[in-house]
Design a protein around this motif. Structure first.
Motif, short mmCIF file in Angstrom:
data_model
loop_
_atom_site.label_atom_id
_atom_site.label_comp_id
_atom_site.label_asym_id
_atom_site.label_seq_id
_atom_site.Cartn_x
_atom_site.Cartn_y
_atom_site.Cartn_z
N PHE A 159 -57.53 11.07 10.47
CA PHE A 159 -58.92 11.40 10.40
C PHE A 159 -59.34 12.17 11.87
O PHE A 159 -60.44 12.81 11.84
N SER A 160 -58.47 12.26 12.78
CA SER A 160 -59.12 12.90 14.08
C SER A 160 -57.94 13.96 14.30
O SER A 160 -56.99 14.23 13.71
N THR A 161 -58.44 15.08 15.06
CA THR A 161 -57.68 16.11 15.08
C THR A 161 -57.11 16.21 16.58
O THR A 161 -57.96 15.80 17.62
N LEU A 162 -55.80 16.44 16.60
CA LEU A 162 -55.18 16.58 17.87
C LEU A 162 -55.18 18.04 18.35
O LEU A 162 -54.59 18.84 17.52
N PHE A 163 -55.63 18.40 19.62
CA PHE A 163 -55.44 19.59 20.17
C PHE A 163 -54.48 19.68 21.25
O PHE A 163 -54.56 18.66 22.01
N GLU A 164 -53.95 20.70 21.45
CA GLU A 164 -52.96 20.78 22.66
C GLU A 164 -53.18 22.13 23.38
O GLU A 164 -53.28 23.22 22.73
N TYR A 165 -53.24 22.05 24.69
CA TYR A 165 -53.22 23.10 25.56
C TYR A 165 -51.42 23.56 26.00
O TYR A 165 -50.69 22.69 25.73
N GLU A 166 -51.33 24.74 26.41
CA GLU A 166 -50.15 25.27 26.63
C GLU A 166 -49.32 24.49 27.60
O GLU A 166 -48.01 24.28 27.74
N ASP A 167 -50.18 23.90 28.61
CA ASP A 167 -49.64 23.18 29.84
C ASP A 167 -49.04 21.64 29.29
O ASP A 167 -48.67 20.77 30.01
N GLY A 168 -49.36 21.42 27.99
CA GLY A 168 -49.04 19.89 27.45
C GLY A 168 -50.15 19.04 27.40
O GLY A 168 -50.14 17.84 26.91
N SER A 169 -51.22 19.16 28.05
CA SER A 169 -52.66 18.50 27.90
C SER A 169 -52.89 18.22 26.60
O SER A 169 -52.82 19.35 25.72
N SER A 170 -53.35 17.14 25.92
CA SER A 170 -53.82 17.17 24.56
C SER A 170 -55.04 16.44 24.60
O SER A 170 -55.41 15.32 25.44
N PHE A 171 -55.83 16.37 23.58
CA PHE A 171 -56.75 15.69 23.06
C PHE A 171 -57.07 15.43 21.87
O PHE A 171 -56.93 16.52 20.76
N TYR A 172 -57.63 14.17 21.41
CA TYR A 172 -58.34 14.10 19.90
C TYR A 172 -59.65 14.12 20.01
O TYR A 172 -60.06 13.69 20.96
N VAL A 173 -60.00 14.63 18.71
CA VAL A 173 -61.63 14.46 18.83
C VAL A 173 -61.79 13.78 17.37
O VAL A 173 -61.49 14.08 16.13
N GLU A 174 -62.58 12.53 17.50
CA GLU A 174 -62.84 11.73 16.24
C GLU A 174 -64.13 12.48 15.48
O GLU A 174 -65.12 13.03 16.32
N PRO A 175 -64.12 12.14 14.35
CA PRO A 175 -65.23 12.90 13.43
C PRO A 175 -66.50 12.40 14.11
O PRO A 175 -67.63 13.10 14.18
N ALA A 176 -66.78 11.21 14.23
CA ALA A 176 -68.04 10.57 14.82
C ALA A 176 -68.55 11.19 16.05
O ALA A 176 -69.43 11.53 16.21
N PHE A 177 -67.39 11.60 16.97
CA PHE A 177 -67.71 12.32 18.28
C PHE A 177 -68.24 13.43 18.13
O PHE A 177 -69.16 13.92 18.80
N LYS A 209 -55.07 14.74 31.32
CA LYS A 209 -53.81 15.29 30.54
C LYS A 209 -53.73 14.66 28.95
O LYS A 209 -53.36 15.25 28.23
N LYS A 210 -54.34 13.44 28.85
CA LYS A 210 -54.38 12.96 27.74
C LYS A 210 -55.75 11.98 27.26
O LYS A 210 -56.04 11.05 28.08
N VAL A 211 -56.54 12.66 26.50
CA VAL A 211 -57.73 11.96 26.25
C VAL A 211 -58.09 12.07 24.68
O VAL A 211 -57.65 12.77 23.87
N VAL A 212 -58.86 11.03 24.21
CA VAL A 212 -59.42 10.68 22.99
C VAL A 212 -61.01 10.74 23.36
O VAL A 212 -61.61 10.10 24.00
N PHE A 213 -61.51 11.66 22.41
CA PHE A 213 -63.12 11.66 22.42
C PHE A 213 -63.59 10.76 21.29
O PHE A 213 -63.34 11.36 20.08
#
Length: 112
Positions: A19-37, A67-71
């Motif tokens: 249910f959450s989308t995982l995004f990645e930057y070219e440097d390997g950093s990544s983050f999830y965005v939850e629908p409610a956020f 580097k690794k975040v969940v919103f």
């Protein structure tokens, strides 16, 4: 769901967090965005459109730093479960910018 704010980033399906989308930057950093956020983010955009670009920039800064975040909408009860990620709520971003939105959706203190 399509997110215009991060359309230039790579997305990776995560079967453990569908249910959450995982995004990645070219440097390997990544983050999830939850629908409610994201719903909270769109509410902020509607109420404070001039502050919205700063909020997106601050989110990016937080990801680059950590580097690794969940919103998430609620860090005590997140929808996304991953190890080694920090969990940030919308207020973690907006408070740093001194952008305050009053929560008018809470119930009354008076009983019926």
């Amino acid at each position: 769901m399509r997110y215009e704010e991060w359309k230039n980033l790579k997305t990776t399906p995560d079967p453990k967090n569908p249910f959450s989308t995982l995004f990645e930057y070219e440097d390997g950093s990544s983050f999830y965005v939850e629908p409610a956020f994201y719903t909270q983010l769109m509410g902020l955009k509607a109420r404070l459109p001039d502050d919205y670009p700063d909020v997106i920039f601050e989110m990016e800064r937080a990801v680059r730093k950590n580097k690794k975040v969940v919103f998430t909408a609620e860090y005590e009860c997140p929808l996304t479960h991953v190890e080694d990620y920090i969990y940030l709520e919308i207020t973690d971003i907006t408070n740093r910018l001194r952008v305050f939105v009053q929560d008018k959706n809470r119930g009354s203190d008076y009983g019926d």
